[in-house]
Scaffold this active site. Structure first.
Site: not given
Length: 1020
Positions: A721, A796, A953
């Site tokens: 990842d 985040k 991704d």
């Protein structure tokens, strides 16, 4: 030169690895090629040439031979390719291939009964014959140069056909299945794609018969019995309506479309499509009328097209004897075409049926209005005929409680910023139907299932993917300019994208039966484990026995909250049922495939919507590679790392060796999870991705317990990842050293955590602000309150969405939600003020750490604003050649009157949405780059012999191949960004809009892209 003009066919042997032919074989029994230069010599020469045929020395023209031919009378000349290579006909594709244009109908085949080869009569069956038509005698006034050019042109055509043929054969071989098995699976696949609705209608008719004969209805599942009860009256109503329409007695606008399909198929499509919308919609068993009408109308139109084609050719066959002499040829060709299509499900000629039907069907698309009217009328008929009766729990003397299964009503929604309101029609199902929706999935017709054979290779906008179901290479969602841009692009330009989608589509999957059995057990037990939703609704709070209005208001709010939660649970239950229905259907297949297409930005997605690897943990847990590969020493190591990543909870932030240590320290828990997933300690349930964790526990246990762990076979896809991948792309674009270090573009002892880095910067700023005088700096009080609340979780979401151009308001709302969850600030006004301050500080920290990203984002937005101000959408071409047109236009409304209600259809106008074009361009451009990187990696992995799957991704392959994948994905990232991407973008803008003035490119840093090659945590 001989004047004999009897042509011969020359077998052209093509080399798939070069652009030149290797020679021409004119011997019907041996491969004794004459070199290309010799043929050119013969063409260029005006003098007779002597050619050697089977040791007989005779004089021939280039394209003829004497009357006393050396060839026997019964000789049939060979096809283009030797028999051992699965012949194709001279000038023809192989079985299952598609010939463009009129070529499809113009070449009758002559079959050699001896060697099963084919040749074509009265057509350019070979290069030699093609040239023969133009010149077979040196005395004719035709330039020899023209002959050479024609020969070269014909050779090129044949070479392209042969190359495509070999690629297709290679695909079949790499799919790991023999020819016979492939054909068997292909026939099954066609039945899945073409007969789903027909089989459903047939099943209902058979059930009706059985019910009448043997009284079997009580044994049917509840939902199945509902469908059965609605089917017959709906079918009969449709048939009555069709009779009126076909006789011209109906003046309705939909009349000419309504009788083109059998009534039973229309009934089944209507029921299943409406129930599907009620299942997948998140609004408590309701569906908007306009959406339902369009979905049903579109499904009817698709079925009508193939039905019309087959019926048309049937009639032409029946009228063959009555045709006039000059029409006989057309009838013969139509009959041949019909045979090709009707043999579709039995033979190999499947690949091109969609194109054949579209080319032969001269009817125009219905259009949105017609689809909406047909769909509305069918919904109207279903409302009239579908009733429901609760299970019998009352005395026989009581009248039966029979009520409509569906109700049509109008919903009014107040607009937020205006005093006006908006009204739209909805279809709402009865509560009994609503409760049964969760059990409906196993009885639903689910189109676009995973394929049993490799998808058709993409060659155009609507050429590829499924064998028969309509498939489009891009999801344009009605954006006309985007669709036209892709159609205009040449096949050569789009070939890199096609190749990548073919690579993703050829990855073989299968169901992990052990994990599926655990999922089924948990689900049968009521859910509530491993993030599975509770199968029961939350109980509504009892109404208080009081007149106290404050208590009653509080109770009403609780009821509203519980009902909202139950609606969400219902939606999740329907979603899980659909996923499990697909998994159960595919669990006994050795392998299956997911055809892929792209969104308008170039990101790849599986076309099947329910059970795929882009889905939730339950999807990823029950899916695995069909091909297994030995782990090897490297694979065993990566399997341990993968398990730690899936467990998460901070473990994924350790170094690679730290993650291996975590796994090895929990081997007892791993064994217990594998052996007794529900009866043991259930350690795997603590993982962030529990079902994927369980799958790895099972595989790792088998490997470690075996006598040779390295030779143990693994089917698990191991993920690599990206680290906040959007910011990785911005750092690469800006050559930003500081940003590159924050997102692991450079090597480090352990992975850099960008969220923790931003949180640390935010904390430093707040500590500094907390020391200031509140009288001079009011935010000092808020800083003192928030100092103890700052952590990576608080910032985040804002950091993640920064790449999408998150605004101050968006960041404020995100942080406000996090603070509210913690309950740290009780007063709403204080909470709002604290969120405002925290958002401002977080965006400041982001700007400092990713200054280059901010400047590029601003530059992209300014360019988009300049273009959109001219009422033009922003356009660009991805590094792989995919044209992108941002679809944001103002929506116009169009009213049509249907039998059910007046529908408001939305249509694009010519006016672009300037603000949306500006704000959406930076994230869309970055997504087009991450899509390009994934596709480049996919193709390179295939060429290196790796299995590959991608989720934007996150790149997946077998454990044993992770090291190779890591090398490839880094090389492709460097290759992508060594190109002048922003320079080319600016150049394309200046070329397309020469009168507009664009800002200069932002300054960039001196980060060396090749440092990425040495970064272990770039993807990890």
């Amino acid at each position: 030169m001989s004047s004999t003009k009897t042509p011969i066919s020359l077998t052209i042997k093509l080399n798939q690895f070069t652009d030149k032919p290797t020679g021409l074989d004119i011997n019907p029994y041996h491969n004794s090629p004459i070199m290309w230069r010799n043929i050119i010599k013969q063409l260029s020469s005006r003098t007779p040439q002597k050619l050697l045929f089977s040791s007989k020395n005779r004089t021939y023209s280039f394209l003829g031979f004497g009357q006393d031919s050396i060839f026997k009378d019964n000789t049939k000349f060979r096809s283009l390719i030797p028999i051992s290579c699965s012949n194709i006909v001279m000038g023809f594709q192989n079985l299952g291939e598609y010939l463009p244009g009129d070529e499809f109908l113009s070449r009758p085949l002559i079959k050699n009964q001896v060697n099963n080869n084919f040749c074509c009569r009265k057509s350019y069956a070979s290069v030699a014959e093609a040239v023969a038509v133009s010149s077979t005698d040196a005395e004719e006034d035709v330039s020899v140069v023209d002959e050479v050019h024609e020969l070269l042109t014909e050779l090129k055509k044949e070479e392209k056909k042969q190359f495509a043929f070999r690629r297709r054969k290679q695909r079949m071989l790499t799919s790991g299945m023999g020819h016979r098995k492939y054909q068997t699976l292909k026939r099954r696949q066609v039945k899945v794609e073409t007969e789903a609705w027909e089989q459903a209608a047939k099943e209902y008719k058979e059930l009706l018969f059985d019910m009448c004969e043997q009284k079997l209805a009580p044994n049917l599942p509840y939902v199945k019995s509902l469908f059965l009860g609605w089917f017959e009256p709906l079918r009969d109503k449709i048939a009555e309506e069709q009779e009126l329409c076909s006789q011209g007695k109906s003046k309705a606008a939909y009349a000419k479309y309504f009788y083109q399909l059998p009534a039973d198929m229309m009934a089944v499509i209507t029921m299943h499509k409406l129930m599907g919308l009620l299942m997948t919609g998140g609004d408590h068993g309701t569906a908007r009328v306009v959406q339902a009408a369009l979905v049903i109308g579109d499904a009817i139109e698709q079925e009508v097209r193939i039905h019309n084609f087959l019926e048309k050719t049937k009639k032409q066959k029946a009228e063959k004897d009555k045709q006039k002499e000059d029409g006989e040829h057309v009838t013969q060709e139509q009959e041949k075409l019909r045979k090709k299509v009707t043999n579709l499900m039995k033979k190999q000629k499947l690949r091109a049926v969609g194109q054949i039907v579209r080319r032969q069907d001269d009817s125009k698309p219905w259009g949105q209005d017609a689809r909406a009217k047909v769909g509305s009328r069918l919904i109207d008929l279903l409302l009239q005929t579908a009733y429901i009766q609760p299970p019998a729990n009352q005395l026989a003397v009581d009248p039966p409680d029979i009520r409509p299964a569906f109700v049509h009503s109008v919903r009014t929604v107040a607009k937020e910023t205006k005093s006006a309101s908006r009204r739209y029609g909805i279809i709402q199902c009865d509560e009994l139907v609503f409760k049964g929706l969760e059990r409906t999935a196993r009885h639903m017709v689910i189109p676009y299932m995973p394929m049993l054979v490799p998808p058709v290779k993409w060659t155009g906008y609507d050429k590829g993917g499924h064998l028969y179901l309509p498939s489009y290479v891009m999801r344009t969602h009605g954006a006309r300019q985007q669709r036209e841009a892709v159609k205009r692009a040449s096949r050569n330009q789009l070939q890199p994208v096609f190749e990548a989608l073919d690579t993703l589509g050829n990855t073989k999957w299968r169901i992990n039966k052990r994990v599926l059995s655990v999922v089924d057990r948990i689900w049968a037990g009521g859910g509530r484990l491993a993030d599975l939703v509770d199968r029961d609704d939350a109980p509504l709070p009892e109404e208080p026995d009081t007149e106290d209005e404050a208590l009653r208001t509080k109770w009403r709010w609780k009821v509203k909250s519980v009902k909202k939660e139950n609606r969400e649970r219902h939606s999740q239950r329907c979603d899980i049922e659909l996923k499990l229905a697909v998994a159960r259907k595919m669990k006994d297949e050795e392998s299956f495939f997911y055809p892929h297409n792209v969104d308008f930005r170039g990101r790849a997605y599986p076309m099947h919507p329910h059970l795929n690897h882009l889905g939730s943990d339950i999807c990823r847990g029950v899916l695995e590679f069909a091909e297994g590969r030995p782990l090897g020493e490297s694979g065993l190591r990566w399997l341990k790392i993968h398990l730690a990543n899936l467990f998460a909870g901070g473990v994924e932030k350790l170094s690679l060796e730290g993650r291996i240590g975590f796994t090895e320290n929990h081997m007892d828990d791993i064994f217990d999870s594998s052996d007794k997933p529900l009866e043991g300690r259930r350690w795997w349930l603590n993982a962030e991705d529990p079902f994927q964790c369980l799958a790895v526990c099972i595989n790792l246990s088998e490997a470690v317990r075996s006598s040779s762990p390295e030779t143990s076979v693994s089917h698990i896809p191991v993920h690599q990842d990206g680290s906040c991948n959007g910011l990785q792309h911005y750092a690469a674009l800006g050559r930003d050293k500081l940003g590159a270090a924050a997102v692991n573009l450079v090597a480090g002892e352990k992975p850099a955590d960008v969220y923790s880095g931003i949180a640390a910067r935010v904390l430093d700023i707040m500590k500094r602000d907390a020391q200031r005088d509140p009288a001079e700096f009011p935010d000092a009080v808020r800083a003192r309150v928030l100092v103890n609340q700052v952590d990576r979780k608080l910032v985040k979401q804002t950091v993640m969405t920064s790449v999408y151009g998150v605004t101050y308001i968006g960041a404020r709302d995100q942080i406000k939600r996090r603070l509210k969850e913690r309950g740290a600030i009780a007063d709403d006004s204080e909470l709002f003020g604290a969120a405002c301050y925290a958002a401002k500080v977080t965006l400041t920290a982001l700007g400092e750490m990713f200054e280059a990203a901010r400047s590029i984002m601003t530059w992209l937005g300014e360019c988009a604003k300049i273009i959109a101000s001219e009422n033009e959408p922003v356009r660009w071409t991805t590094p792989l050649g995919l044209p992108v047109v941002q679809p944001y236009r103002k929506i116009g409304r169009h009213l049509i009157k249907t039998s059910l209600q007046i529908l408001t259809l939305q249509r694009e106008t010519e006016k672009v949405m300037v603000k949306r074009q500006r704000t959406a361009f930076p994230p869309n451009f970055i997504h087009s780059l991450d899509g390009s990187h994934m596709m480049m990696t996919a193709v390179a992995c295939r060429r290196a012999g790796l299995n590959f799957a991608g989720v934007h991704d996150s790149y997946w392959t077998h454990a044993c191949d992770v090291d190779k994948l890591n090398r490839i994905l880094r090389e492709k990232f460097v290759e992508l960004y060594e190109a002048p991407i922003l320079e080319k973008l600016l150049e394309s803008f200046q070329t397309s809009y020469p009168t507009l003035l664009f800002p200069p490119l932002p300054e960039r840093g001196d980060f060396d892209m090749r440092d990425v090659l040495e970064s272990p945590y770039f993807f990890n």
